[in-house]
Each structure stands twice: as structure tokens, then as C-alpha cells.
Design an enzyme around this catalytic site. Structure first.
Site, PDB file in Angstrom:
ATOM      1  N   GLU A  75       0.561  -1.178  -0.084  1.00  0.00           N
ATOM      2  CA  GLU A  75       0.042   0.096  -0.026  1.00  0.00           C
ATOM      3  C   GLU A  75       0.768   1.257  -0.101  1.00  0.00           C
ATOM      4  O   GLU A  75       0.335   2.226  -0.559  1.00  0.00           O
ATOM      5  CB  GLU A  75      -0.629  -0.344   0.647  1.00  0.00           C
ATOM      6  CG  GLU A  75      -1.758  -1.540   1.849  1.00  0.00           C
ATOM      7  CD  GLU A  75      -1.763  -2.510   1.373  1.00  0.00           C
ATOM      8  OE1 GLU A  75      -0.227  -2.354   2.311  1.00  0.00           O
ATOM      9  OE2 GLU A  75      -2.102  -3.212   1.185  1.00  0.00           O
ATOM     10  N   HIS A 128     -14.539  -1.333   2.891  1.00  0.00           N
ATOM     11  CA  HIS A 128     -14.893  -1.942   4.719  1.00  0.00           C
ATOM     12  C   HIS A 128     -14.468  -1.099   5.745  1.00  0.00           C
ATOM     13  O   HIS A 128     -13.779  -1.673   6.375  1.00  0.00           O
ATOM     14  CB  HIS A 128     -14.044  -3.153   4.304  1.00  0.00           C
ATOM     15  CG  HIS A 128     -14.535  -4.254   3.432  1.00  0.00           C
ATOM     16  ND1 HIS A 128     -14.351  -3.726   1.960  1.00  0.00           N
ATOM     17  CD2 HIS A 128     -14.340  -5.801   3.595  1.00  0.00           C
ATOM     18  CE1 HIS A 128     -14.740  -5.574   1.395  1.00  0.00           C
ATOM     19  NE2 HIS A 128     -15.036  -5.408   2.297  1.00  0.00           N
ATOM     20  N   ARG A 156     -19.066  -2.522   3.276  1.00  0.00           N
ATOM     21  CA  ARG A 156     -18.845  -3.091   2.559  1.00  0.00           C
ATOM     22  C   ARG A 156     -20.425  -4.316   2.709  1.00  0.00           C
ATOM     23  O   ARG A 156     -20.424  -5.041   1.291  1.00  0.00           O
ATOM     24  CB  ARG A 156     -18.392  -4.690   3.412  1.00  0.00           C
ATOM     25  CG  ARG A 156     -18.402  -6.072   2.878  1.00  0.00           C
ATOM     26  CD  ARG A 156     -17.226  -6.380   4.093  1.00  0.00           C
ATOM     27  NE  ARG A 156     -17.175  -8.282   3.195  1.00  0.00           N
ATOM     28  CZ  ARG A 156     -18.378  -9.771   4.686  1.00  0.00           C
ATOM     29  NH1 ARG A 156     -18.451  -9.383   5.902  1.00  0.00           N
ATOM     30  NH2 ARG A 156     -17.589 -10.264   3.885  1.00  0.00           N
TER      31      ARG A 156
END
Lengths: 317, 281
Positions: free
Chosen positions: A61, A112, A170
Site C-alpha cells: 500500500e 470496508h 462492505r
């Protein structure tokens, strides 16, 4: 009282995916990066339609954020996609230096978020991301409430020059805002007019606020419900105008009360119009495994919790 | 610029700028700056294909990223003397309200800077992103970047190094300043990294070594060779062996001047060893 119809449950992350698909067709400068979560972020269509503009970066990331910053140099508009935890806490310094301080036009798209990630548990359920992102100078922070609004927000942020944190989730939740709505960054939406209490909600809690308003209405309490999809910049005027009328406020968010929407609202009120406020938010805690509904109930993030907070705050008027 | 003598004259002037900048504010990083003076001068005046003026997107020209932002004095001096801004502005280094921040930033709008750096290990990812943007724009120009050797201890570099080879980013030349020093001592004392060449090669990069990284001719030769390796499906790394503090005898071969400014007497000695060539700011 105005009511809203759920046109069928949908996940907000799919709204993001649909928005990105649309941008792929309409804006050739939009590029997308993903850290091994294409399916979770619903980026499959964009990848399929525009393979040359899609970058699979693997589980890396920090590199993804740096790549995105670099891609802006040359006029690209990068959308990064991973879970909210890995979009913020894991790469805070990369966002701080290479994106925010460097004034780069990167869109950090985070799925999420919060407790509704569910069974994966606290390692993945970030409840601090709004705070982390809103503290960065120049960062816009958006947390849309349903599929349609997330799609509209995704499309809108491509037109906004500057770093944006777009937070979504989500689970399948009520989809009740208009299809193909125009999304205006920083503009609060009055969903229900009321006179006794203001409920300001963001993200998944907006629908819960509407449900709470129905219950309150049955109890003879007139609640004004405001959808604050943009936490930064905050629509101060909408909040102040509403509390001038109602005299008390409840904020509701799927986030820690430290650093979240509630604190931003409290700051505005403290400065301009001190008003009794109650916070529907997590109470300085990590989450845990469970179904989304169980977690939202246990941690007090649903319509029942909002109703309780309203009853409490009205006594403080 | 064309001949080596002109470049060497510029190097001496850049050394004077570095010493005077850090002395004035009694802070900044002269050691690494001096060690890379020849590299910066060669890069900006001979190696890179640059346009006049400054445009953030850098389309149609080579662009450079400094990852180890603490060597900002050499960067600012070379940028000013390449015409990006007035050399007099070097007087404002690290002062309040200056565009010449302690570490480089785009935030104050200083021409020549395209990314903030200072927190280490982030520049290679940014450079790779810019390289991929060039490809999307069908721009055949190159991306150059500079990194410290100690900086390679930051893990993000290795994400970037893996990515570059996997994605065949072959329009980039990442140079690592191998001066063997970092704040707490030699890199071998602090955290031995083994063979940096072997690591880059194992990750799938082409590696060019410049043994004499403070020699203009050696730099020109090595960078020309590096350029010839671009466009062949692999990212290119240059390992530039330099001497920290080069050109000022008491600052050489030690980490002591990593982040320390000379006092009045030391400045005088340093300047005496580098007689004015192109004129002080």
C-alpha cells in the site's frame, strides 16, 4: 413527515465500482490502482475495460500511494483502492508527505470502513480513519450513505482538484437516495425537516437516522435529519441553521467519537452556538468479530441508539 | 554547457552555495549535499533533456525527483543556477516565509520541485508513478531520481523496487548515493545492507556502477551508459560511489557533517578551499 423508500439493499462499495466504471468512459485521465483487492473494491469492470489505466500493485500500500502521487505528475487522476484501514493508518506518512503536503490530486478510496466489515474483526475494522484524514491540511473527507450516493460521489471527486478521502463499506444497506443524483462536495442534505432535535448522520448511519426519525415521530418528537456526506469541509451553516431551530443535536457515525464527525460538529457549535449534543459513535474502543447487525447493536450504532440519544439530549435543552 | 571545466567551475560554486546556506542558518545538511554536487551539476546541465521554465507535469522533458530530501542545499543551488529561480533566493534557505524549506516541498511553489521529500523512502514510488504517467502520455522522456544508501533501509523502497521490475518500468534511472554514511555512523555499523548491487539485480534491475561519483567525466560516462540501458524492459539503477563532504577536506569521509553546519572559522576554511568561480549569490 417526509419518508424515504429503500429501493433494495446494495453495498456502497458497488456504488464506488459503478462510479469508477462511469469515469472510465467519461474521463480518460482517470487511472486506478489496487493493492490486491480488486473484487472487494468492485474495480473489476474498470480493470477489464481499461487495462492500460489500471495498476495492480500487489500487497504494497505504501508504494501504491507513492505511485498515485507520481501519476498526478503528467495529469492523471489516480483512484487508489483498498480497505479503509490499509488506505489510512498503514500509509499515513505517505499520504501526509507525498499526497497532502505535496498537493497531489489523488483520490484515496477506502472500502470496508468501520464495524460493518464484520467477521474479520478489529484488525480490519478501522474506526479512526475519518480523524486521521480530516487532520491532514487540504484533505477532503467524504462518507456517502448508500449505493447511489457513493456512485455520485465517486464521479464528483474526479472533477474536484485536490486530495480526497472517500470512505464506504462492505455490507448491503438500504439504497434510498436518488439515482443519478448530482453530488455537491461540502453540501449537507436536509432529508427531513423537524423542530425538536437535529440528527446529523454520515455513512451507514444516515438510514438509521431516518428510521429513528420515524420512531420519534410516533412518540411525538419532530426530528430534523441531515445527511452530512462531507465531513471536511463541513457544512457549518446547515448545522447552525438547524440547531437554531431545534436547540439540540445528535451526531451519528460508524467511527470513534474521538476524531469523528461528532467532534467536527462540536467544534462548530462551541465556536458559534453552544448547543447540547449527544454522540452516537464508538466509545474509544476497537471492534471485534460478529455480524454487522450484531456489532452495530452491541456498539450502539443503530436507530435504537439514536432514539435513546435524542431522548437524552432533549432533556438537556 | 559543454565542457568539463565549465561543469567543474559550477560544482565549486555550488559547494560555496551549500556552505554559505547552511552556515547562515546554522542548520541543514552539508555532508550529503557536497557529496552529490558533481552528480547534480552533471544531471541538470548535461544529462537531462529539460525545457526552459517550469511546468509541474513535465510533459515533453526529463524530470527529476529527490527522495533523500535532506540534501536540499545542493538541490536548491543547482536549480537556482540552472535558472529555475533567482540565485539570490538561496539567501532565504530555512528562513521563515521562504520557498526554500528545510526539506524540499511543492507547497510553497518553488519552481523545479515536484514532490515533497524528507520523510525517507517515498521518492522511488513517486518517480515510478511519474514514469508510468509518461508512458500513458506517450512521452518518451525519462524519469531520474536520487536516493540515499541509508534510505534503502526504508521498506517502501523494496516494494517499489519489486514493482518496477514486475511492471517493466524501463523509462526510469534511479541513482543511489553510496556514501556509506548515515546519521548514527557508517551504514555498515548502523544496519549492514550487504550487496546493494546484488539486491537490485536479484529484483530484476539493470545496475550501472559509477566508482568515481565525484568525478564529472565518470558521472557523464556512467549516466550515458545508464541512458543507453533504458527502454529495454528493465528499470535502471545507478550506484554512485561518493564521498560525503567532498571538496571540503575536514568534512570528508565522516558522518559528522551529515546534519551540522560549519561555524565562522570552518566556513572560511571551506570557502578558501573552493575559490569563487561564477559569483556568490
Amino acid at each position: 413527515m417526509k419518508t424515504y423508500t429503500n429501493t433494495g439493499n446494495k453495498d456502497t462499495r458497488s456504488g464506488f465500482g459503478a462510479g469508477l466504471t462511469e469515469l472510465g468512459k467519461t474521463n480518460e485521465n482517470v487511472v486506478a490502482l489496487c493493492a490486491d483487492l480488486i473484487g472487494s473494491l468492485k474495480m473489476d469492470d474498470f480493470k477489464k475495460n481499461h487495462p492500460e489505466r489500471f495498476f495492480q500493485v500487489g500487497i504494497a500500500e505504501a508504494n501504491m500511494i507513492g505511485l498515485a502521487a507520481g501519476l498526478t505528475i503528467g495529469g492523471k487522476i489516480p483512484f487508489t483502492g483498498t480497505f479503509a484501514n490499509f488506505s489510512t493508518g498503514r500509509v499515513y506518512d505517505q499520504i501526509r508527505q507525498s499526497v497532502a503536503y505535496s498537493d497531489k490530486n489523488v483520490k484515496i478510496c477506502a472500502s470496508h470502513a468501520g464495524l460493518t466489515l464484520g467477521e474479520d474483526g478489529a484488525t480490519h475494522q478501522i474506526l479512526e480513519d475519518i480523524g486521521l484524514m480530516k487532520m491532514l491540511p487540504g484533505m477532503t473527507v467524504i462518507n456517502p450513505c448508500d449505493y447511489n450516493q457513493t456512485k455520485a460521489a465517486t464521479i464528483a471527486i474526479a472533477e474536484h482538484h485536490g486530495p480526497v478521502y472517500l470512505r464506504f463499506g462492505r455490507p448491503s444497506v438500504a439504497n434510498f437516495t436518488p439515482e443519478n443524483q448530482k453530488f455537491e462536495i461540502g453540501k449537507a442534505l436536509h432529508l427531513i425537516e423537524g423542530t425538536d432535535v437535529t440528527i446529523v448522520a454520515t455513512g451507514h448511519l444516515v438510514w438509521e437516522a431516518l428510521e429513528a426519525a420515524k420512531t420519534l415521530n410516533e412518540k411525538g418528537i419532530s426530528a430534523e435529519v441531515i445527511n452530512i456526506h462531507t465531513i471536511k469541509p463541513l457544512d457549518d451553516k446547515a448545522i447552525l441553521d438547524s440547531v437554531t431551530k431545534t436547540g439540540c443535536i445528535v451526531t451519528a457515525e460508524e467511527h470513534n467519537y474521538l476524531g469523528g464527525l461528532g467532534e467536527s460538529v462540536a467544534r462548530v457549535l462551541a465556536k458559534h452556538k453552544p448547543t447540547p449534543q449527544e454522540f452516537v459513535a464508538t466509545n474509544d474502543t476497537f471492534g471485534e468479530s460478529g455480524t454487522p447487525a450484531q456489532l452495530m447493536d452491541k456498539y450502539g450504532l443503530n436507530s435504537a441508539a439514536i432514539v435513546k440519544a435524542v431522548e437524552k439530549v432533549m432533556k438537556r435543552k | 554547457m559543454s565542457n568539463t571545466q565549465q561543469l567543474e567551475d559550477l560544482v565549486i560554486q555550488v559547494r560555496r552555495d551549500i556552505l554559505r546556506m547552511v552556515h547562515k542558518v546554522n542548520s541543514g545538511h552539508p555532508g550529503g549535499s557536497l557529496g552529490c554536487a558533481e552528480f547534480f551539476v552533471a544531471l541538470f546541465n548535461e544529462i537531462m533533456d529539460r525545457k526552459d521554465g517550469f511546468n509541474m507535469d513535465g510533459i515533453g522533458e526529463d524530470i527529476f525527483f529527490l527522495s533523500n530530501g535532506h540534501i536540499s542545499p545542493v538541490y536548491y543551488s543547482v536549480l537556482a543556477r540552472a535558472g529555475y529561480f533567482e540565485v539570490e533566493e538561496l539567501n532565504t534557505f530555512r528562513l521563515i516565509n521562504s520557498r526554500l524549506q528545510g526539506h524540499p516541498t511543492t507547497h510553497e511553489g518553488l519552481p523545479g520541485i515536484r514532490i515533497a521529500s524528507g520523510s525517507l523512502g517515498q521518492g522511488m514510488s513517486v518517480a515510478l508513478g511519474a514514469a508510468q504517467a509518461k508512458k500513458l502520455n506517450n512521452d518518451s522522456h525519462l524519469i531520474y531520481s536520487l536516493h540515499g544508501d541509508g534510505e534503502l533501509q526504508e521498506g517502501q523502497n523494496w516494494e517499489a523496487i519489486m514493482y518496477a521490475a514486475a511492471k517493466k518500468v524501463d523509462n526510469i534511472i534511479c541513482t543511489v548515493d553510496l556514501n556509506g554514511q548515515q546519521i548514527d555512523g557508517s551504514t555498515d555499523d548502523v544496519l549492514p545492507m550487504g550487496s546493494i548491487k546484488g539486491k537490485f539485480e536479484a529484483f530484476g534491475w539493470v545496475v550501472i556502477e559509477i566508482e568515481e561519483g565525484n568525478n564529472i567525466d565518470a558521472i557523464l560516462k556512467g549516466m550515458t551508459e545508464a541512458k543507453s540501458k533504458t527502454g529495454k524492459g528493465k528499470p535502471v539503477c545507478v550506484l554512485l560511489k561518493t564521498v560525503m563532504g567532498n571538496g571540503v577536506d575536514f568534512m570528508m569521509h565522516t558522518h559528522a557533517w551529515h546534519g551540522k553546519a560549519p561555524n565562522d572559522e570552518q566556513l572560511a576554511i571551506g570557502l578558501a578551499q573552493n575559490a569563487e568561480t561564477l559569483g556568490d549569490y
